[in-house]
Design a protein around this motif. Sequence first.
Motif, mmCIF file in Angstrom:
data_model
loop_
_atom_site.group_PDB
_atom_site.id
_atom_site.type_symbol
_atom_site.label_atom_id
_atom_site.label_comp_id
_atom_site.label_asym_id
_atom_site.label_seq_id
_atom_site.Cartn_x
_atom_site.Cartn_y
_atom_site.Cartn_z
ATOM 1 N N LYS A 832 0.836 -1.211 0.000
ATOM 2 C CA LYS A 832 0.000 0.000 0.000
ATOM 3 C C LYS A 832 0.862 1.250 0.000
ATOM 4 O O LYS A 832 0.598 2.211 -0.735
ATOM 5 N N GLU A 833 1.913 1.252 0.824
ATOM 6 C CA GLU A 833 2.806 2.407 0.886
ATOM 7 C C GLU A 833 3.480 2.638 -0.460
ATOM 8 O O GLU A 833 3.677 3.785 -0.895
ATOM 9 N N LYS A 834 3.824 1.565 -1.160
ATOM 10 C CA LYS A 834 4.449 1.687 -2.469
ATOM 11 C C LYS A 834 3.481 2.316 -3.466
ATOM 12 O O LYS A 834 3.882 3.145 -4.293
ATOM 13 N N CYS A 835 2.199 1.927 -3.383
ATOM 14 C CA CYS A 835 1.195 2.509 -4.269
ATOM 15 C C CYS A 835 1.098 4.022 -4.057
ATOM 16 O O CYS A 835 1.027 4.802 -5.013
ATOM 17 N N LEU A 836 1.095 4.431 -2.816
ATOM 18 C CA LEU A 836 0.999 5.861 -2.511
ATOM 19 C C LEU A 836 2.240 6.601 -3.013
ATOM 20 O O LEU A 836 2.143 7.738 -3.490
ATOM 21 N N GLN A 837 3.418 5.972 -2.914
ATOM 22 C CA GLN A 837 4.650 6.593 -3.385
ATOM 23 C C GLN A 837 4.632 6.818 -4.888
ATOM 24 O O GLN A 837 5.226 7.783 -5.386
ATOM 25 N N PHE A 838 3.953 5.944 -5.630
ATOM 26 C CA PHE A 838 3.890 6.074 -7.089
ATOM 27 C C PHE A 838 2.717 6.948 -7.537
ATOM 28 O O PHE A 838 2.393 6.969 -8.718
ATOM 29 N N GLY A 839 2.091 7.657 -6.606
ATOM 30 C CA GLY A 839 1.079 8.641 -6.977
ATOM 31 C C GLY A 839 -0.349 8.159 -6.936
ATOM 32 O O GLY A 839 -1.260 8.896 -7.342
ATOM 33 N N MET A 840 -0.601 6.952 -6.449
ATOM 34 C CA MET A 840 -1.985 6.476 -6.351
ATOM 35 C C MET A 840 -2.623 7.001 -5.065
ATOM 36 O O MET A 840 -1.937 7.302 -4.092
#
Length: 993
Positions: A832-840
């Motif tokens: 989830k944190e990775k998704c947020l880092q990529f702009g989601m």
Amino acid sequence: MKTFKLFSFNIERKIAGVLVFLVLGFIIRLTIIYSGTKKIDKSAYWVEYNYESIKQVNEINSLIADSKNITREYLLLGDGSYKQRLLLVHQQLNNKIKQLQVRVHYDSVQLKAINTILFLVTKREKAQLQLFESYRSQESIKHFFDESALTKSQINDSFKTIIKQQNTLLLQSQIANKNERKQDTFGTFAAACVFFLLIIGLVVRINYSIIHKRRIEEQLLESEYKYRSLIENVGSVFHTTDREGNFTFTSGKATSLVGYTQQELLGMNYKELVDPEWIEKVACNYINQVENMLHETVVEFPIITKSGERKWVEQVSVFLSASKPGDGFLNVVKDITEKKNIQLNLEESEQKLKENQYLLQAIIDHSPSLVYVKDLEGRYLLINKSFRKLFDTLGIKHDILGKTDFDFFPIEEAVRIQKEDKMVFSTEQTLTFERDIVRDQTIHFLIVKAPLRNLEGDIFGVGGIATDITEIIQNRGELIEARKIAENASKMQEQFLANVSHEMRTPLNGILGMDRLLLETSLTEEQHEFASTIEKSSNNLLAIINDLLDFSKINAGKLVFERMDFDLFELLKNVQISFGHNLKNSTVDLKFNIDKTIPRVLVGDPFRLNQVLINLIGNAIKFTKEGRVEVDVTLKNSDDFTIILLIAVSDTGIGIPEKEIIHIFDPFIQAKNDISRKYGGSGLGLTICKQLLEMQGGEIFVSSKEGKGSVFSFALPLDIGRETVETLQNEETVNSAGIFEGKRFLLVEDNDINQKLVITLLQRVGALVVLAQTGKEAIHFIQSSDDHYDLILMDLQMPEMDGFSTALYIRKVLKLNTPIIAMTASALKGEKEKCLQFGMDDYLSKPFDFNVFYNKMAKRIGGDGIYVENAKKTQPDERIYSLSRLEELDDKEYLIGVINHYLQSIPVLLIQIKDGIQQSNWEIVYQTSHKAKSPVGLFQANTLLDKLHQIEINARNGADRDKCNQWIEEAIQIHAIMKDLLYVDLTRIENSV
């Protein structure tokens, strides 16, 4: 005057004669002295020359020993680099021998011995090189030891001949030197007497001669010392014995060999050192040597040292005196313990190998299965008796060994067998199959073919085992029928219990209902007591019925556990409330102590956890007249994905006798005989609790003191929930479907099942959906469309361009702020944190709850309330999957398609996962298990989903092959059950209106 002259003449003549005589004597003396000096110098030269010759002999002997040691080290270690060392040693050895040939060319005896050594060394070198070239084969090792044994005595004979000849020359030099000394001394004395007048003149010369002779004597002594040192330092032991066998001389090396000092050995008989079992053999060797006048004998025998150690020696014996052969022996003894041990071990290994080969052949011959071995050309190398017997039965009487299947079978059959063998060679894998042979009757064989490898790992043939399974095949149908009968009996038992339960529960519910209504009326004290007894007895009977049903399901293996998100704190609150009414007028205080650090949302079976808590707390209250019951809920252990929940239920009740604690979890057991009479119950409650916990990977403990109370505690592993508590706790139904009306959604998803599901959900609430199969296609739609999208649903795992790259492109290149919700079945930490880092903007985990799906979208497109679809909530059942979520879509065609897609795709994916685990291809395992989770999640097959979830995490974070093998086997078994049930559901759906 004349007389005087004559006298004078005589005097002068005498003087002249004397002078002449003196001069002649002086000249003669000088000649004698010069001659003696030359002879002494010559003697010293020969002494030094003999010493150098002996030294070279020692060096040659040392190099021979080095070559032998190098060969032994190669035999022990098998290192091919020793060959180069061996060649270097033999080069040095040849050079030394040639130098010695030049040195002793004047002596034909020594020259012949040296030529013999050169020939034998060359012969041994060939045997050693053959050992290297054959890679330590048994034949080359035997040949090497045979050659060593044959050449050893001949080499030793040659060395002895050279040393003996050198000693003879040395002795001759010493005798010549002594004679010269005597002659010189006599001449000196005579000259001193006759030529007294010359003594003073000759003192200097005589003194010089004496000093020179002393120097020669010192050189001779030094040479003798060196010769003795050479004997003492050589690897062998020298000793002499008299005619009775008593030691008369031993070299210093004897002490290191036998442990006795030289003083202790002198006078000792050789029989005191020889192994008692070998004394007669050694004595016979001496007797045989004397009787047959053998110049030399060689014998090997064991000795016992002073410390009791047993060593093997090789002894070379020669006569001390050729004229008196029986007077004594000169013996050269060498320690060969290491060589002998190697030889004995080799003989023992060969014997064991022969025994093992005989045993293997006996096992093969007595095996009822057909056993055979064929080479790469298909020729039979080995068959057992059963194989021969089958061929006899088939009428094949030819010799089989050395022939192929084309010699016995029809061409079609032989070609088929040849293809099977080639498949084994090409795949290098075991091939297993069944085959029928039809003659007078049909014989069923189970055939296993496997590649056979040699020591170097190369395949040299194929081995086959064919087992007659005719009886097994015949019994298989009977076993299947028996299994069906047993399953039908089990189903009948379950149906009987269900019917009995229903028939008992119906009147029991009526009794309880009427009794409760009766208790609410005005009753006398006696009537109220009677009605309360009826209620208590009915509740006990209901509990017994429930326990019996659960116990029956557990024993039958039919109990299925749910896997769902639940609120632990809400569950504990409901348990506390359920006991609150009964404890209002009680003297028992119920208290819950809950660790606030425990994650609120967990994944597991809340119904079974509630059942265990109700049972343990109910028991604690039942057996506590007054005091307290405490429930302590703590966190025993945790990581990013799981926790171990520790719950302890303690009371101040009657306690359990110590001798009964060990049986407290046994079925139908009560702590005391009167418990059931006083308190009711079936004695199954704790048994069911223990089994429920252990089936979920937990365990239960008990500690108790009679009269003071008990503590029942259990540990249960649970996964941490994926969704937020707020989402799970939302129970309010808000019909705000209008917020999606006319909204444009871009769905980026490559899985057709997920495409159909999401599109159906969005179209049901009036949304417009554009589908993109890949990230590149999504970017193309965004760039080419004039209308904007209100929300993008992005799958993360896609070909060509994954969801992360697509989202980053939308944010960084296209500069768009359109809300993006990620959809993935991944359970990895930090996803989830990775998704947020990529702009989601948000994260949705597959499989998702429809309410959670609508809720997340409502938040992102500006909805004020929380959207929860007005769908009928389905109650969890005990099946291993559920169609409730798919049936909510009310699309029969889609539902049939999803089921068919599952039945076709999941078996293939499970096999791919299994193959990937076997090949340790963890990237394939991770991708395939991730891919399989989506269709499994749609069916809410939580048990199967959990296995895939564990495999996925394990494949990404350091794979454990044993665990993955266990999980995939369990997953395949679960799917097999699901498959049969899905076919039933598929038939039901297809026939529905």
